[in-house]
Write an enzyme that holds these catalytic residues in place. Sequence first.
Site, short mmCIF file in Angstrom:
data_model
loop_
_atom_site.label_atom_id
_atom_site.label_comp_id
_atom_site.label_asym_id
_atom_site.label_seq_id
_atom_site.Cartn_x
_atom_site.Cartn_y
_atom_site.Cartn_z
N HIS A 141 48.33 -23.59 106.53
CA HIS A 141 48.30 -24.03 107.90
C HIS A 141 49.45 -24.87 108.09
CE1 HIS A 141 44.18 -22.92 108.44
NE2 HIS A 141 44.19 -23.36 109.51
N HIS A 173 42.77 -30.64 102.99
CA HIS A 173 43.77 -30.36 102.01
C HIS A 173 44.26 -31.75 101.37
CE1 HIS A 173 44.84 -26.32 102.09
NE2 HIS A 173 44.78 -26.27 103.43
N ASP A 181 49.03 -30.84 98.51
CA ASP A 181 49.35 -29.50 99.27
C ASP A 181 49.94 -29.42 100.43
OD1 ASP A 181 47.24 -29.03 97.21
OD2 ASP A 181 45.59 -29.32 98.69
#
Length: 427
Positions: free
Chosen positions: A313, A356, A360
């Site tokens: 994302h 996350h 990350d």
Amino acid sequence: MAQSEDSVSAWSCKQVAQWLQGGGFGEYVELLCTQHRLDGLTLLALTEADLRGPPLGLSVLGDIKRLTIALRRLQRQNQNQLEELGLRPTDILPPVDSRGLEWRCDRAERRFNVGDYSCNGTELRLRNGHGSGYNSEAAICHTHSNGRCRQHLAGRLDPEVWKTVVSSFYVFFVFGFTSFVMVIVHERVPDTRTYPPLPDIFLDSVPRIPWAFAMAEACGLILCYMFLLILLLHKHRSILFRRLCSLMGTVFLLRCCTMFVTSLSVPGQHLKCASKTYGDTLGKIQRALAIWSGFGMTLTGVQTCGDYMFSGHTVVITLLNFFVTEYTPRTWNMIHTISWVLNLFGIFFILAAHEHYSIDVFIAFYITTRLFLYYHTLANTRAYQHSRRARIWFPMFSFFECNVNGPVPNQYHWPFNKPAFMKTLIG
């Protein structure tokens, strides 16, 4: 030339006419002084390229050379006035051929720059004599490499739609492959009872917001719509979309490797993830197709586990932001501000949702921005584009960008015939 040269920049058209007649160029008085209203200021800025090219279009070589010599002599005698006006003497301009084009030569081991005249790499370029840039119709580029020479238009931006189609297939293949890797990784998700969430400064300090991940995807969708609008109106939309597909596919291909190599424990207890077996290969493919068709988004009902190193994302949101800001004029401050706000808020919402780890998101942002900057630096520098090292280490880049000469200008036009007012408004 009896005309006084003490303050050439203050000459009137009549005084310029007297200077021309005194130098034996009386036949050009009508053209230069009457039709084009040449005064002292514009006389100092006149170049050989101006004489050859439109709208003047002088055709007698001897007159062009004699008038050029007289102009250069006049400009050298008035260098102080040139400096005050921000002009440069024409005698430092690069050589110009009979078509009003200037040659740019490139040597292997030295660099030379004077204004728009530069030497670098292994190219011999023929450039339009006007300092405004490359002429897409007339400029020619000769590239010499290993004794071979090929000729093409310099500055021309060929859409090369077939390459854009290839890049589209590439990114769709990578997305499908990523979905399949996520299915395989899901089978190896560490058990939360054995491997609890790792310590994380942000996740440990900020309480989880349940709706934050949906907001992150909403930010991504808004950025996507902004980019699609820019893509629709941009004159070089084919190159833009090809670059987006190339970069997106490459980053997600790297993400496949990192996901497959290392399986991290889930970042939060709210994630009900456990090792799951999908049975035979057909079951895995069906699950991968479900993820692929839903673009891996929770808004489309896709729930995944194990895809934590690194954040997909974040990659999409950041890449869209960079494309929006890169391919819009620098003066569109509002658009750029909105784009960056959506990017940063999207990253915050990803972390606030505890979907996350912070590492990350950080790695995803770093890799995406560096790859975008490296790609565009190479694309905007022809010396790198055609180098042997670029062909070896970046074969896909060399394939997609080999015929794109220099930076892509931000030019817009309405791609449809109707409505007419849009074509008039945009171009």
